[in-house]
Design a protein around this motif. Structure first.
Motif, short mmCIF file in Angstrom:
data_model
loop_
_atom_site.label_atom_id
_atom_site.label_comp_id
_atom_site.label_asym_id
_atom_site.label_seq_id
_atom_site.Cartn_x
_atom_site.Cartn_y
_atom_site.Cartn_z
N LEU A 122 0.83 -1.19 0.00
CA LEU A 122 0.00 0.00 0.00
C LEU A 122 0.87 1.24 0.00
O LEU A 122 1.86 1.32 0.74
CB LEU A 122 -0.92 0.01 1.24
CG LEU A 122 -1.80 1.25 1.43
CD1 LEU A 122 -2.83 1.35 0.32
CD2 LEU A 122 -2.46 1.22 2.81
N GLY A 123 0.51 2.21 -0.83
CA GLY A 123 1.19 3.49 -0.86
C GLY A 123 0.18 4.59 -1.05
O GLY A 123 -0.82 4.43 -1.76
N ALA A 124 0.39 5.74 -0.39
CA ALA A 124 -0.54 6.87 -0.49
C ALA A 124 0.24 8.17 -0.43
O ALA A 124 1.20 8.30 0.34
CB ALA A 124 -1.58 6.82 0.62
N ILE A 125 -0.17 9.13 -1.25
CA ILE A 125 0.44 10.45 -1.27
C ILE A 125 -0.67 11.50 -1.20
O ILE A 125 -1.61 11.46 -1.99
CB ILE A 125 1.30 10.68 -2.54
CG1 ILE A 125 2.44 9.67 -2.60
CG2 ILE A 125 1.84 12.10 -2.57
CD1 ILE A 125 3.25 9.76 -3.88
N THR A 126 -0.55 12.42 -0.25
CA THR A 126 -1.50 13.52 -0.11
C THR A 126 -0.74 14.83 -0.18
O THR A 126 0.26 15.01 0.52
CB THR A 126 -2.27 13.43 1.21
OG1 THR A 126 -2.99 12.20 1.26
CG2 THR A 126 -3.26 14.57 1.35
N THR A 127 -1.18 15.73 -1.04
CA THR A 127 -0.54 17.04 -1.17
C THR A 127 -1.54 18.13 -0.80
O THR A 127 -2.75 17.97 -0.96
CB THR A 127 -0.05 17.27 -2.62
OG1 THR A 127 -1.17 17.18 -3.51
CG2 THR A 127 0.99 16.24 -3.00
N SER A 128 -1.01 19.24 -0.29
CA SER A 128 -1.86 20.38 0.07
C SER A 128 -1.10 21.66 -0.22
O SER A 128 0.11 21.64 -0.50
CB SER A 128 -2.26 20.31 1.55
OG SER A 128 -1.12 20.37 2.38
N GLY A 129 -1.80 22.78 -0.15
CA GLY A 129 -1.17 24.06 -0.47
C GLY A 129 -1.59 24.51 -1.84
O GLY A 129 -2.77 24.51 -2.20
N ASN A 130 -0.60 24.93 -2.67
CA ASN A 130 -0.92 25.37 -4.02
C ASN A 130 -1.46 24.23 -4.88
O ASN A 130 -2.26 24.45 -5.79
CB ASN A 130 0.32 25.97 -4.69
CG ASN A 130 0.76 27.26 -4.02
OD1 ASN A 130 -0.08 28.09 -3.71
ND2 ASN A 130 2.05 27.41 -3.78
N THR A 131 -0.99 23.02 -4.59
CA THR A 131 -1.48 21.83 -5.29
C THR A 131 -2.02 20.85 -4.26
O THR A 131 -1.31 20.47 -3.34
CB THR A 131 -0.36 21.17 -6.10
OG1 THR A 131 0.17 22.10 -7.03
CG2 THR A 131 -0.88 19.96 -6.85
N SER A 132 -3.27 20.46 -4.41
CA SER A 132 -3.90 19.55 -3.45
C SER A 132 -4.43 18.32 -4.18
O SER A 132 -4.94 18.41 -5.30
CB SER A 132 -5.06 20.25 -2.72
OG SER A 132 -4.61 21.39 -2.01
N GLY A 133 -4.30 17.19 -3.53
CA GLY A 133 -4.80 15.96 -4.13
C GLY A 133 -4.38 14.75 -3.34
O GLY A 133 -3.59 14.84 -2.39
N THR A 134 -4.89 13.61 -3.75
CA THR A 134 -4.59 12.34 -3.08
C THR A 134 -4.43 11.26 -4.13
O THR A 134 -5.22 11.18 -5.08
CB THR A 134 -5.72 11.94 -2.12
OG1 THR A 134 -5.91 12.96 -1.14
CG2 THR A 134 -5.40 10.63 -1.42
N SER A 135 -3.40 10.44 -3.97
CA SER A 135 -3.23 9.27 -4.84
C SER A 135 -2.96 8.06 -3.97
O SER A 135 -2.23 8.14 -2.97
CB SER A 135 -2.08 9.48 -5.84
OG SER A 135 -0.85 9.65 -5.16
N ILE A 136 -3.58 6.95 -4.32
CA ILE A 136 -3.46 5.70 -3.54
C ILE A 136 -3.20 4.55 -4.51
O ILE A 136 -3.86 4.44 -5.54
CB ILE A 136 -4.73 5.42 -2.73
CG1 ILE A 136 -4.98 6.53 -1.71
CG2 ILE A 136 -4.64 4.07 -2.01
CD1 ILE A 136 -6.30 6.40 -0.99
#
Length: 265
Positions: free
Chosen positions: A52-66
């Motif tokens: 399992l791997g997950a990446i969450t970004t916030s700020g100027n660029t926001s999103g989630t990938s799993i």
């Protein structure tokens, strides 16, 4: 993140089940060297790995990938079975002209495969039948199913390096992103190279090619795994999927780079 909480609970449940069944095979001592050979599985036993791997970004660029994958193998005296289920999901957040936060999916792919190999053709040789299915909402093919039979063999095994090769005829049925349906006979070839780089690092390269009358479908996966303890590994991976014939507006190749935790039991 409700989805991640659910996955965490699932992993905890799996971990408890593994400890409740001491007859399941272990990966081995963390200080023991890795082997290019698959783990020894007792007659009628199972060996399963979940990543399992997950990446969450916030700020100027926001999103989630799993991204996630489950690989289970079952061994009997004459047969070897392998079942693989994987998924990749990506959702981006953006602000519209009115200042409202909107969400948009940019990737959604699910894949499953099942393979049965007959081990009565001598050491390192086998006959196999393989079935696979992929749903890719944003891919050149939104649906791609295939079945293949053939012969596989181990070309060489030096103890720290190993190469397995498969070849055989098959059949595919798919649906393009344009809605057009396709089907036909194929010739499938596949290879897997494994290399024990060090006592705690393991490199793997797999590639499969399905050549049909209207399209050639190829999948390549590269990974480097490092042991953390007897059941956990850190895995860096890169995969590429290519179709030679795609609808207008779609690219021939999709790639994915991932960093995942792998739990084996």
């Amino acid at each position: 993140m409700k989805f991640i909480q659910i996955l965490a609970l699932a992993v905890s449940a799996i971990h408890g089940a593994a400890h409740a069944a001491p007859d399941l095979p272990l990966v081995g001592d963390v200080h023991a060297p890795l082997s290019v050979a698959p783990p020894e599985i007792p007659e009628g036993g199972w060996f399963t790995s979940a990543e399992l791997g997950a990446i969450t970004t916030s700020g100027n660029t926001s999103g989630t990938s799993i991204t996630g994958k489950i690989d289970a193998r079952h061994e009997t005296e004459n047969w070897s079975h392998e079942f693989v289920v994987s998924g990749f999901f990506k959702e981006d957040e953006y602000e519209d002209d009115d200042g409202n936060i909107e969400k948009s999916k940019s990737a959604e792919r699910f894949a499953a495969s099942a393979k049965a190999s007959l081990k009565l053709l001598g050491a390192g040789r086998r006959a196999f039948i393989l079935g696979s299915h992929v749903n890719d909402r944003f891919g050149a093919y939104t649906r791609y199913s295939s079945v293949a039979i053939g012969h596989g063999s181990n070309w060489f095994n030096t103890g720290d390096k190993s190469l397995d090769v498969e070849i055989g005829p098959g059949y595919f049925a798919g649906e393009r992103a344009s809605g057009e349906e396709e089907s036909g006979l194929t010739v499938r070839g596949a290879a897997q190279f494994r290399w024990r780089v060090s006592p705690s690092a393991y490199f793997a390269q797999t590639i499969s090619v399905e050549k049909g009358t209207s399209n050639t479908h190829s999948v390549a996966e590269t990974s480097l795994s490092t042991k953390i303890n007897s059941t956990m590994q850190m895995k860096a991976g890169f995969s590429a999927r290519n179709d030679t014939s795609v609808p207008t507006g779609k690219k021939n190749t999709d790639t994915q780079t991932s960093l995942t935790m792998v739990y084996s039991f």
